[in-house]
Design an enzyme around this catalytic site. Structure first.
Site: not given
Length: 242
Positions: A7, A9, A57, A152, A157
């Site tokens: 994942d 950001e 985030h 997040h 995640d």
């Protein structure tokens, strides 16, 4: 088989508008077991995050100011993901950013370093058509606690997605690395108990009387015959045709 749950950001939603990756989180699975060999990197994007992205985030420019740039970690990232199958939720988003970062460094696309991609969003839509299939929704659906997920985060995640993926594909559905679940097939469980050992215990007279009393109370409550009484009533004899 080596799989990497990944994942990212970012500072925004479109790399073509100059948005960059600011965090990468990876969780390693080998033969569907978590190894603990994870990768977590914060990056200095040399730009501000868009307001909407920052709300998601929470990674401020000040926090990221002393973090490495992407070109400083690209070799570490390439070595880590080399030859692995990636598991990503909404894969086109993350891969679009990663391919863009590699292109800025005149490197072969990120996807050329991996063996394939599993998009869990596509999987979830096939398994649960017409339902919400965000990561939070899938955690709720599969009983995976995400109470600690206030914002997040790429590594968090990825850890949650690893649990979701294993649950969706009927594998281990816990992040514990020391616990192995024993899976017994239906045929094996049936073979374990011989049919002769199954004992049928009929209801006692008191239990039957209590059951009839309950049905009578239900009939009284509906001022007629409840569905259970109707189902248990003997069929009316059919009259012979004249």
């Amino acid at each position: 088989m080596r799989q990497i749950v990944l994942d990212t950001e970012t500072t925004g939603i479109n790399p073509k508008l100059g948005n960059r990756i600011i965090e990468i989180g990876c969780v390693e699975l080998i033969d569907r077991k978590l190894t603990g060999n994870n990768l977590h990197i914060y990056l200095n994007p040399d730009r501000e995050s868009e307001e909407g992205a920052l709300a998601v985030h929470g990674l401020t420019t000040e926090f990221l100011s002393d973090k490495p740039r992407f070109h400083e970690v690209v070799d570490q990232l390439r070595a880590y993901i080399q030859g692995a199958e990636l598991i990503i939720h909404n894969a086109p988003f993350d891969l679009g950013f990663l391919n863009h970062e590699f292109k800025l460094l005149n490197l072969p696309e990120f996807t050329t370093h991996i063996s394939g991609v599993i998009d869990t969003l596509v999987q979830a839509k096939e398994l649960h058509p017409g339902k919400r299939n965000s990561l939070d929704a899938l955690c709720d659906r599969y009983g995976i606690s995400n109470a600690h997920r206030k914002l997040h985060g790429a590594l968090l995640d990825s850890e949650l997605l690893a649990d979701v993926y294993l649950a969706m594909t009927r594998g281990q559905n816990s992040l514990g690395m020391d616990v192995e679940e024993e899976v017994v097939s239906i045929s094996e469980s049936m073979e374990a108990v011989a049919l002769a050992e199954i004992i049928f215990v009929p209801a006692s007279a008191d239990e039957l009387a209590a059951h009839q009393a309950t049905l009578a109370d239900l009939d009284k409550a509906v001022k007629g015959q409840c569905i259970w009484s109707a189902l248990m009533a003997p069929p009316e004899p059919q009259q012979a045709a004249a």
